[in-house]
Design a protein around this motif. Structure first.
Motif, mmCIF file in Angstrom:
data_model
loop_
_atom_site.group_PDB
_atom_site.id
_atom_site.type_symbol
_atom_site.label_atom_id
_atom_site.label_comp_id
_atom_site.label_asym_id
_atom_site.label_seq_id
_atom_site.Cartn_x
_atom_site.Cartn_y
_atom_site.Cartn_z
ATOM 1 N N GLY A 15 1.003 -1.169 0.026
ATOM 2 C CA GLY A 15 0.134 0.028 -0.139
ATOM 3 C C GLY A 15 0.745 1.370 0.018
ATOM 4 N N GLY A 16 2.076 1.066 0.320
ATOM 5 C CA GLY A 16 2.942 2.341 0.101
ATOM 6 C C GLY A 16 3.795 2.754 -0.933
ATOM 7 N N SER A 17 4.404 3.615 -1.194
ATOM 8 C CA SER A 17 4.753 4.174 -2.216
ATOM 9 C C SER A 17 6.456 4.355 -2.281
ATOM 10 C CB SER A 17 4.167 5.770 -2.537
ATOM 11 O OG SER A 17 2.814 5.535 -2.629
ATOM 12 N N GLY A 65 -2.209 2.166 -13.840
ATOM 13 C CA GLY A 65 -2.959 2.869 -12.824
ATOM 14 C C GLY A 65 -2.252 3.073 -11.499
ATOM 15 N N ARG A 66 -1.287 2.206 -11.166
ATOM 16 C CA ARG A 66 -0.461 2.549 -9.963
ATOM 17 C C ARG A 66 0.964 3.045 -10.358
ATOM 18 N NH1 ARG A 66 1.122 -1.967 -7.454
ATOM 19 N NH2 ARG A 66 1.262 -3.238 -9.400
ATOM 20 N N PHE A 67 1.553 2.804 -11.313
ATOM 21 C CA PHE A 67 2.962 3.376 -11.421
ATOM 22 C C PHE A 67 2.849 4.585 -12.598
ATOM 23 C CE2 PHE A 67 5.453 -0.592 -10.378
ATOM 24 C CZ PHE A 67 4.747 -0.747 -9.185
ATOM 25 N N THR A 68 3.687 5.554 -12.333
ATOM 26 C CA THR A 68 3.830 6.514 -13.545
ATOM 27 C C THR A 68 5.294 6.923 -13.551
ATOM 28 O OG1 THR A 68 1.744 7.647 -12.519
ATOM 29 C CG2 THR A 68 3.280 9.079 -13.988
ATOM 30 N N ILE A 69 5.678 6.921 -15.025
ATOM 31 C CA ILE A 69 6.919 7.076 -15.712
ATOM 32 C C ILE A 69 7.164 8.374 -16.026
ATOM 33 C CG2 ILE A 69 6.485 6.356 -17.656
ATOM 34 C CD1 ILE A 69 9.298 5.321 -18.001
ATOM 35 N N LEU A 80 10.403 6.534 -11.865
ATOM 36 C CA LEU A 80 9.075 5.823 -11.668
ATOM 37 C C LEU A 80 8.404 6.227 -10.426
ATOM 38 C CD1 LEU A 80 7.472 3.401 -13.234
ATOM 39 C CD2 LEU A 80 9.008 1.811 -11.894
ATOM 40 N N GLN A 81 7.338 6.567 -10.381
ATOM 41 C CA GLN A 81 6.672 6.926 -9.230
ATOM 42 C C GLN A 81 5.840 5.560 -8.983
ATOM 43 O OE1 GLN A 81 6.514 9.197 -6.781
ATOM 44 N NE2 GLN A 81 5.305 7.930 -5.627
#
Length: 122
Positions: A15-17, A65-69, A80-81
């Motif tokens: 659940g973390g980032s 939907g969870r990761f963003t480059i 990479l978020q």
């Protein structure tokens, strides 16, 4: 010689980032694309996210939907978020660079970073 240096991996609860960075340096003439790849336990390396030179992106189905480059062109750095992390996201994350070098502007080359470990606990 072109080098990629990744950073930002670590241990996080489900659940973390985390935010990964990949900085490219060396005799780069131009970049075609940069991408993030994951090597999980017992699996082949899979594409996580890729951004081409024109900004187009594509993601692996497991991370959509969870990761963003993203990228900082001036710094030749890619990010990479990773949000809503799951235990199955655990693995070694490597960045890959498709580029033309200053000494060979015609041919497209590819190089890997050393990888950074991401561990997601349940």
């Amino acid at each position: 010689q072109v080098q990629l240096v990744e950073s930002g991996g670590g241990l996080v609860q489900a659940g973390g980032s985390l935010r990964l960075s990949c900085a490219a340096s060396g005799s780069i003439f131009s970049i075609n694309a940069m991408g993030w790849y994951r090597l999980g336990s017992g699996k082949q390396r899979e594409l996580i996210a890729r951004m081409s030179n024109n900004g187009n992106t594509n993601y692996g189905d497991s991370v959509k939907g969870r990761f963003t480059i993203s990228r900082d062109i001036a710094k030749n750095t890619m990010y990479l978020q990773m949000n809503s992390l799951k235990p199955e996201d655990t693995g070694v994350y490597s960045c890959g660079l498709e580029f033309r070098s200053a000494s060979n502007v015609i041919g497209v080359e590819f190089t890997w970073g050393q990888g950074t470990q991401v561990t997601v606990s349940s």
